[in-house]
Design a protein around this motif. Sequence first.
Motif, short mmCIF file in Angstrom:
data_model
loop_
_atom_site.label_atom_id
_atom_site.label_comp_id
_atom_site.label_asym_id
_atom_site.label_seq_id
_atom_site.Cartn_x
_atom_site.Cartn_y
_atom_site.Cartn_z
N GLU A 120 -9.68 -10.30 -40.75
CA GLU A 120 -9.49 -9.32 -42.50
C GLU A 120 -8.52 -8.22 -42.51
O GLU A 120 -8.34 -7.52 -43.82
CB GLU A 120 -11.30 -8.57 -42.61
CG GLU A 120 -12.11 -9.73 -42.24
CD GLU A 120 -12.31 -10.37 -43.94
OE1 GLU A 120 -12.48 -9.78 -44.91
OE2 GLU A 120 -12.08 -12.03 -43.91
N LYS A 178 -5.36 -9.77 -43.26
CA LYS A 178 -5.35 -10.24 -44.63
C LYS A 178 -5.41 -8.96 -45.36
O LYS A 178 -4.11 -8.99 -46.65
CB LYS A 178 -6.62 -10.58 -44.59
CG LYS A 178 -6.74 -12.67 -44.69
CD LYS A 178 -8.21 -13.22 -45.15
CE LYS A 178 -8.80 -13.35 -44.33
NZ LYS A 178 -10.15 -13.81 -45.16
N ASP A 179 -6.48 -7.46 -45.14
CA ASP A 179 -5.61 -6.97 -46.40
C ASP A 179 -4.12 -5.88 -46.70
O ASP A 179 -4.21 -5.59 -47.20
CB ASP A 179 -6.79 -5.69 -45.75
CG ASP A 179 -8.77 -5.76 -45.98
OD1 ASP A 179 -8.64 -6.42 -46.96
OD2 ASP A 179 -9.45 -5.64 -45.24
N ALA A 208 -1.55 -7.56 -45.51
CA ALA A 208 -0.92 -8.63 -46.26
C ALA A 208 -1.35 -9.11 -47.73
O ALA A 208 0.36 -8.63 -48.41
CB ALA A 208 -1.25 -10.28 -46.08
N ASN A 209 -1.90 -8.43 -48.02
CA ASN A 209 -2.16 -8.35 -49.53
C ASN A 209 -2.39 -7.26 -50.34
O ASN A 209 -1.40 -7.26 -50.84
CB ASN A 209 -4.01 -8.74 -49.48
CG ASN A 209 -4.44 -9.13 -49.43
OD1 ASN A 209 -3.96 -10.55 -50.20
ND2 ASN A 209 -5.67 -9.76 -49.78
N LYS A 210 -2.00 -6.42 -49.45
CA LYS A 210 -1.35 -5.12 -50.02
C LYS A 210 -0.15 -5.07 -50.05
O LYS A 210 0.98 -4.26 -50.24
CB LYS A 210 -1.43 -3.89 -49.16
CG LYS A 210 -2.95 -3.32 -49.07
CD LYS A 210 -3.47 -1.83 -48.50
CE LYS A 210 -4.92 -1.61 -48.56
NZ LYS A 210 -5.53 -0.77 -47.61
N ALA A 268 1.87 -7.29 -50.28
CA ALA A 268 1.83 -8.85 -51.68
C ALA A 268 1.58 -8.16 -53.36
O ALA A 268 2.75 -8.05 -53.81
CB ALA A 268 1.04 -9.25 -51.54
N ASN A 269 0.87 -6.88 -53.43
CA ASN A 269 0.91 -6.62 -54.35
C ASN A 269 2.12 -5.31 -54.92
O ASN A 269 2.24 -4.55 -55.51
CB ASN A 269 -0.79 -5.49 -54.47
CG ASN A 269 -1.55 -6.35 -54.67
OD1 ASN A 269 -1.41 -7.69 -54.82
ND2 ASN A 269 -2.70 -6.12 -54.28
N GLU A 309 5.14 -6.99 -56.17
CA GLU A 309 4.79 -7.67 -57.12
C GLU A 309 5.27 -7.02 -57.87
O GLU A 309 5.56 -6.91 -58.98
CB GLU A 309 3.78 -8.09 -57.24
CG GLU A 309 3.27 -9.16 -56.91
CD GLU A 309 1.88 -10.22 -56.78
OE1 GLU A 309 0.62 -9.84 -57.73
OE2 GLU A 309 1.80 -11.44 -56.50
#
Length: 160
Positions: A138, A141-142, A144-146, A148-149, A152
Amino acid sequence: MADKKALNSTKSLVPVKYYEIFAYRLIGLTYKQIGSKTNYSEGYIKHLFCSKGVLFEFWLSWLKMAKEESIEEALTMMFGHLPDIVRANIIDAKTTGSMIGIAARKILFEYTLGKPEERLKLDAKLGIYTFADWIKAETLKDKANKQANKYETEQAGDIS
């Protein structure tokens, strides 16, 4: 046969009384008890069985043979009764609310699934994961999401 070591290392005949002493030792009597039965002193009996005593080698060879036979017999008995023991352990594990049931479940889980800290991951798709593994996944994943955001947001800033 000639190459086998003689049990009596003195190369002399031992008194018949020594066989009686040895027999008493076999049945588990103490040196003091053997002494009182044979009219020898406790110290003399100890000396017979000590490392330089007349009965020492004979006693050691008997102990070695008895140990090997006992271990073999115990293993045979255990493997002979193993299915019944496992069945009883499973039945105990099914009992709820008892310490015996809890202990039996713990044993069975550790044996079949492994101890939680020692579990191996079987495959990337299918595996046994601990709570620590889940937390780690988890967290990754967090992150990686940060990232990616963030990427972007930077891309959106370049377009405008």
